[in-house]
Design an enzyme around this catalytic site. Structure first.
Site, PDB file in Angstrom:
ATOM      1  N   LYS A 197       0.844  -1.201   0.000  1.00  0.00           N
ATOM      2  CA  LYS A 197       0.000   0.000   0.000  1.00  0.00           C
ATOM      3  C   LYS A 197       0.886   1.261   0.000  1.00  0.00           C
ATOM      4  O   LYS A 197       2.078   1.179   0.302  1.00  0.00           O
ATOM      5  CB  LYS A 197      -0.896  -0.016   1.241  1.00  0.00           C
ATOM      6  CG  LYS A 197      -0.142   0.028   2.571  1.00  0.00           C
ATOM      7  CD  LYS A 197      -1.058  -0.265   3.752  1.00  0.00           C
ATOM      8  CE  LYS A 197      -0.332  -0.145   5.076  1.00  0.00           C
ATOM      9  NZ  LYS A 197      -1.149  -0.658   6.205  1.00  0.00           N
TER      10      LYS A 197
ATOM     11  N   ARG B 163     -11.368   0.367  14.002  1.00  0.00           N
ATOM     12  CA  ARG B 163     -11.061   1.293  12.918  1.00  0.00           C
ATOM     13  C   ARG B 163     -11.808   0.741  11.722  1.00  0.00           C
ATOM     14  O   ARG B 163     -13.033   0.701  11.723  1.00  0.00           O
ATOM     15  CB  ARG B 163      -9.532   1.307  12.729  1.00  0.00           C
ATOM     16  CG  ARG B 163      -8.995   2.491  12.003  1.00  0.00           C
ATOM     17  CD  ARG B 163      -7.484   2.399  11.815  1.00  0.00           C
ATOM     18  NE  ARG B 163      -7.081   1.242  11.000  1.00  0.00           N
ATOM     19  CZ  ARG B 163      -5.839   0.968  10.647  1.00  0.00           C
ATOM     20  NH1 ARG B 163      -4.855   1.753  11.027  1.00  0.00           N
ATOM     21  NH2 ARG B 163      -5.548  -0.073   9.896  1.00  0.00           N
TER      22      ARG B 163
ATOM     23  N   HIS C  64      -7.084  -7.166  11.943  1.00  0.00           N
ATOM     24  CA  HIS C  64      -5.830  -6.414  12.096  1.00  0.00           C
ATOM     25  C   HIS C  64      -5.610  -6.083  13.567  1.00  0.00           C
ATOM     26  O   HIS C  64      -6.553  -5.727  14.269  1.00  0.00           O
ATOM     27  CB  HIS C  64      -5.924  -5.142  11.241  1.00  0.00           C
ATOM     28  CG  HIS C  64      -4.620  -4.436  11.016  1.00  0.00           C
ATOM     29  ND1 HIS C  64      -3.428  -5.093  10.815  1.00  0.00           N
ATOM     30  CD2 HIS C  64      -4.334  -3.105  10.928  1.00  0.00           C
ATOM     31  CE1 HIS C  64      -2.466  -4.189  10.618  1.00  0.00           C
ATOM     32  NE2 HIS C  64      -2.989  -2.986  10.691  1.00  0.00           N
TER      33      HIS C  64
ATOM     34  N   ARG D 131       0.539 -10.874   6.860  1.00  0.00           N
ATOM     35  CA  ARG D 131       0.550  -9.678   6.004  1.00  0.00           C
ATOM     36  C   ARG D 131       1.687  -8.779   6.464  1.00  0.00           C
ATOM     37  O   ARG D 131       1.568  -8.092   7.479  1.00  0.00           O
ATOM     38  CB  ARG D 131      -0.782  -8.917   6.130  1.00  0.00           C
ATOM     39  CG  ARG D 131      -2.016  -9.713   5.749  1.00  0.00           C
ATOM     40  CD  ARG D 131      -3.273  -8.835   5.799  1.00  0.00           C
ATOM     41  NE  ARG D 131      -3.399  -8.117   7.052  1.00  0.00           N
ATOM     42  CZ  ARG D 131      -3.985  -8.593   8.143  1.00  0.00           C
ATOM     43  NH1 ARG D 131      -4.536  -9.793   8.136  1.00  0.00           N
ATOM     44  NH2 ARG D 131      -4.028  -7.866   9.245  1.00  0.00           N
TER      45      ARG D 131
ATOM     46  N   TYR E 298      17.902  30.796   8.099  1.00  0.00           N
ATOM     47  CA  TYR E 298      16.873  31.717   8.582  1.00  0.00           C
ATOM     48  C   TYR E 298      16.864  31.814  10.105  1.00  0.00           C
ATOM     49  O   TYR E 298      16.927  30.804  10.808  1.00  0.00           O
ATOM     50  CB  TYR E 298      15.493  31.234   8.141  1.00  0.00           C
ATOM     51  CG  TYR E 298      15.225  31.334   6.658  1.00  0.00           C
ATOM     52  CD1 TYR E 298      15.483  32.513   5.955  1.00  0.00           C
ATOM     53  CD2 TYR E 298      14.683  30.248   5.962  1.00  0.00           C
ATOM     54  CE1 TYR E 298      15.201  32.596   4.591  1.00  0.00           C
ATOM     55  CE2 TYR E 298      14.400  30.328   4.611  1.00  0.00           C
ATOM     56  CZ  TYR E 298      14.660  31.509   3.928  1.00  0.00           C
ATOM     57  OH  TYR E 298      14.379  31.579   2.594  1.00  0.00           O
TER      58      TYR E 298
ATOM     59  N   CYS F 258      15.319  24.466   5.523  1.00  0.00           N
ATOM     60  CA  CYS F 258      14.478  25.346   4.710  1.00  0.00           C
ATOM     61  C   CYS F 258      13.673  24.517   3.714  1.00  0.00           C
ATOM     62  O   CYS F 258      13.740  23.295   3.714  1.00  0.00           O
ATOM     63  CB  CYS F 258      15.344  26.360   3.978  1.00  0.00           C
ATOM     64  SG  CYS F 258      16.505  27.211   5.081  1.00  0.00           S
ATOM     65  N   MET F 259      12.928  25.178   2.853  1.00  0.00           N
ATOM     66  CA  MET F 259      12.079  24.454   1.909  1.00  0.00           C
ATOM     67  C   MET F 259      12.896  23.581   0.961  1.00  0.00           C
ATOM     68  O   MET F 259      12.504  22.458   0.638  1.00  0.00           O
ATOM     69  CB  MET F 259      11.235  25.438   1.096  1.00  0.00           C
ATOM     70  CG  MET F 259      10.202  24.762   0.215  1.00  0.00           C
ATOM     71  SD  MET F 259       9.264  25.911  -0.793  1.00  0.00           S
ATOM     72  CE  MET F 259       8.318  26.776   0.435  1.00  0.00           C
ATOM     73  N   ASP F 260      14.067  24.118   0.531  1.00  0.00           N
ATOM     74  CA  ASP F 260      14.821  23.449  -0.527  1.00  0.00           C
ATOM     75  C   ASP F 260      16.222  23.034  -0.124  1.00  0.00           C
ATOM     76  O   ASP F 260      16.955  22.489  -0.949  1.00  0.00           O
ATOM     77  CB  ASP F 260      14.992  24.416  -1.719  1.00  0.00           C
ATOM     78  CG  ASP F 260      13.749  25.204  -1.991  1.00  0.00           C
ATOM     79  OD1 ASP F 260      12.745  24.574  -2.335  1.00  0.00           O
ATOM     80  OD2 ASP F 260      13.767  26.435  -1.829  1.00  0.00           O
TER      81      ASP F 260
HETATM   82  C1  LIG Z   1      -0.571  -1.791   6.784  1.00  0.00           C
HETATM   83  C2  LIG Z   1      -1.216  -3.063   7.131  1.00  0.00           C
HETATM   84  C3  LIG Z   1      -0.461  -4.229   7.320  1.00  0.00           C
HETATM   85  C4  LIG Z   1       1.050  -4.217   7.374  1.00  0.00           C
HETATM   86  O1  LIG Z   1       1.467  -3.715   8.627  1.00  0.00           O
HETATM   87  P1  LIG Z   1       3.018  -3.667   8.994  1.00  0.00           P
HETATM   88  O2  LIG Z   1       3.036  -3.226  10.413  1.00  0.00           O
HETATM   89  O3  LIG Z   1       3.634  -2.660   8.090  1.00  0.00           O
HETATM   90  O4  LIG Z   1       3.552  -5.027   8.774  1.00  0.00           O
HETATM   91  C5  LIG Z   1      -1.124  -5.424   7.500  1.00  0.00           C
HETATM   92  N1  LIG Z   1      -2.481  -5.463   7.520  1.00  0.00           N
HETATM   93  C6  LIG Z   1      -3.240  -4.371   7.376  1.00  0.00           C
HETATM   94  C7  LIG Z   1      -4.719  -4.491   7.412  1.00  0.00           C
HETATM   95  C8  LIG Z   1      -2.639  -3.124   7.186  1.00  0.00           C
HETATM   96  O5  LIG Z   1      -3.401  -2.029   7.054  1.00  0.00           O
END
Ligand SMILES: *Cc1c(COP(=O)(O)O)cnc(C)c1O
Length: 371
Positions: A33, A131, A163, A219, A262, A309-311
């Site tokens: 992602k 969530r 999750h 995951r 700055y 700074c910005m750049d």
């Molecule tokens: C981002 C995410 C992960 C991966 O999490 P990590 O801590 O980066 O391994 C796994 N499952 C879900 C649903 C996530 O949103």
């Protein structure tokens, strides 16, 4: 050289092998992602699949479609969907759709009927993160609706997942509570005549620390990119894949008594030499790092002087005995003496946010891999 992130695909492949070893019999989903945590989703996905990952995870259908457009055929799950997302395209491209509510399931079913194709769904059950995910109160209704849709041949149920809220605190009882609720949710689906093909719960942290939470697949996100998900427990032999660097644009003398950048927040106590690094907060160098961080340049850590700074920002070379010159490479963070974790510590954030930060004018270059 313009400022760049260098992404080491060999490091990604190594990290996948580390994760596969910890996953045991469980499959590994590479989470790509947010453009692969800002490492480039397509190249990371290709590398991870070649190294042993078997599935990909993203948050949006658009991200999933981009992987398909690049020719990736592996299973892809998209899990942060709404009620009016482009489910027709997702179904046409065989994207597995995460379902977090009855309304989402209905929208997916409508798109499947309209296109005369079977949608593949995975239920995201909320076991305590509160969530995204199906709430416990709505779960029975979702199972009823899903059962009817499966009977009608509109939808196929692939998996059930959840999750963790505190995966990075491996011994916290919240993990056990979520495991138990997850097991209950799996049982409820089976009782309703909906046995999932696979179930998954673990993120990177749980993959590396909680073998009891592996289920059928893990995951993994952050560990794939070589950053430890539980800094207190060490590095787990992971290798950071991203180096953020820029070349020195200017080297010059600053006389004692002169202020730098700055606001003149830093004033030279003695004559010194400074290097100008042409990258700033517009490129992802957080301004609150001002005067607090260092780059690796000319074989040493060189402290930042004055404001970012910005750049651009300035670092101190002292008497420049190392002979740092225009064009030399300054590493802002990477695998060596300056790390994304250092920035995270200074900014009271996590390295996830640090690697997501380089942007805009910063180019990306790949090294390693089968190119
Ligand atoms: C981002 C995410 C992960 C991966 O999490 P990590 O801590 O980066 O391994 C796994 N499952 C879900 C649903 C996530 O949103």
């Amino acid at each position: 050289m313009q400022a760049e992130t260098v992404v080491d695909l060999d490091a990604i492949a190594h990290n996948v092998r580390v994760l596969c070893a910890h996953a045991g019999d469980a499959a590994v989903m590479a989470v790509v992602k947010a453009d692969g945590y800002n490492h480039g989703a397509v190249r990371v996905a290709q590398t991870a699949l070649a190294a042993g990952a078997t599935e990909l995870g993203v948050t949006t259908i658009e991200e999933a479609l981009r992987l398909r457009a690049a020719g990736i055929t592996a299973p892809i799950l998209s899990w942060l969907n709404g009620n009016d997302d482009d489910y027709a395209s997702a179904i046409a491209e065989d994207i597995e759709l995460g379902v977090s509510s009855l309304a989402q399931l209905r929208a997916i079913a409508a798109a499947a009927r309209a296109s005369d194709r079977i949608a593949t769904v995975t239920l995201k059950v909320d076991t305590g993160l509160n969530r995204n995910g199906i709430s416990p109160t709505e779960y029975p209704e979702v199972l009823d609706a899903l059962h009817a849709l499966v009977q009608d041949g509109v939808v196929r149920l692939r998996a059930l997942f959840s999750h963790l809220a505190r995966g990075d605190e491996p011994r916290h009882p919240a993990n056990d509570r979520q495991r138990d609720r997850f097991t209950d949710a799996i049982a409820a689906a089976k009782d309703r005549g909906l046995p999932p093909e696979l179930v998954h719960l673990a993120n990177s942290a749980a993959t590396l620390t909680r073998p009891d939470l592996r289920f059928d697949m893990v995951r993994a996100g952050i560990a794939l990119y070589g950053l430890t998900p539980v800094p207190d427990l060490g590095e787990f032999d992971l290798r950071p894949a991203m180096t953020f660097q820029a070349s020195v644009a200017l080297v010059k003398a600053v006389a004692a008594g002169e202020g730098v950048s700055y606001g003149h927040e830093w004033v030279a106590e003695r004559d010194t030499t400074v290097a100008l690094i042409p990258v700033g907060y517009a490129d992802g160098v957080f301004r609150p790092l001002s005067g607090r961080f260092a780059v690796w340049l000319g074989g040493a850590r060189r402290p930042n002087l004055g404001r970012v700074c910005m750049d651009q920002f300035v670092v101190d070379l002292g008497d420049n005995a190392a002979g740092v010159a225009v064009g030399d490479t300054a590493v802002l963070f990477g695998a060596g003496a300056v790390r994304a974790q250092d920035w995270a510590d200074l900014l009271d954030t996590i390295h996830y946010e640090v690697v997501c930060s380089p942007r805009g004018r910063v180019a990306r270059r790949y090294v390693g891999g089968d190119r």
